[in-house]
Design a protein around this motif. Sequence first.
Motif, mmCIF file in Angstrom:
data_model
loop_
_atom_site.group_PDB
_atom_site.id
_atom_site.type_symbol
_atom_site.label_atom_id
_atom_site.label_comp_id
_atom_site.label_asym_id
_atom_site.label_seq_id
_atom_site.Cartn_x
_atom_site.Cartn_y
_atom_site.Cartn_z
ATOM 1 N N PHE A 82 59.206 100.666 42.828
ATOM 2 C CA PHE A 82 58.076 100.635 41.899
ATOM 3 C C PHE A 82 57.023 99.617 42.339
ATOM 4 N N HIS A 83 55.765 99.877 41.967
ATOM 5 C CA HIS A 83 54.710 98.875 42.183
ATOM 6 C C HIS A 83 55.139 97.528 41.604
ATOM 7 N N GLU A 84 55.779 97.583 40.439
ATOM 8 C CA GLU A 84 56.173 96.377 39.722
ATOM 9 C C GLU A 84 57.153 95.509 40.513
ATOM 10 N N HIS A 85 57.757 96.083 41.543
ATOM 11 C CA HIS A 85 58.776 95.365 42.301
ATOM 12 C C HIS A 85 58.184 94.375 43.306
ATOM 13 N N VAL A 86 56.882 94.416 43.508
ATOM 14 C CA VAL A 86 56.265 93.559 44.519
ATOM 15 C C VAL A 86 56.465 92.079 44.184
#
Length: 247
Positions: free
Chosen positions: A133-137
């Motif tokens: 997910f994008h949120e994992h960055v």
Amino acid sequence: MKILVIGGTGLIGSEVSKKLITEGHEVIIGAPSKGVDVISGKGLAEALKGTEVVIDLSNSSSPDDETALNFFRSAGKNLVGYEKEAGVKHHLVLSIVGTDRAQYIGYLKAKTEQEENIKRSGIPYTIIRSTQFHEHVTTIITVQGVDNEVHVSTVDYQPIAAADVVKYVSEFALKEPRNETVEIAGPDRDLMTHFVQKYLDYKRDSKVVIGNNHSRYMHLDIPKDLLVPLGDCHKGNITFEEWLKVH
């Protein structure tokens, strides 16, 4: 339609539940805090009465090899047993792109067992494999950061926004079972270093990205293309830049 969302209090599960409720479906939140425990089996029989679709977004409390394997084996066995008794018509699993390509990683081996369990069950199913997910960055920056540096390998990366994952999970759950695996990913594909640098630049963070060619992710050795689809996939609509503007 009555739908049981296992893991319905998590990042994806809570939003999937909200979306389906808004669309007029009867949604049961499957989580220990709601009286439904896939490990002990507590509350499953009641939750599955009249349920047509089960959306399995369950996850182990730790990515540790043994913990993950024990969790998915126990959860899978319980779910299949209770679902057969209830006559569930569609079981959807959210899994991970690349799961079958790095079986030496315990967590991915556990996810493969989760997939194979539902394939063997005889219950109509759909498996959705998603990229990270994008949120994992932010997790990448935290785990791979050392002082003011973030050490990132130049592996291929094609993250997807959680909102797009919610959309696909909800859509596929309401369709006829595919009895196969489909993959979803974000619209942008580049090196992981590129995404991490974009995030730091947008946040005006002074950390420095130190790129390398070691093909490591979260301190694990991986194939360079493990985190991206190798064939056709459904692409989300939200670009990384668009996601950055609202996070």
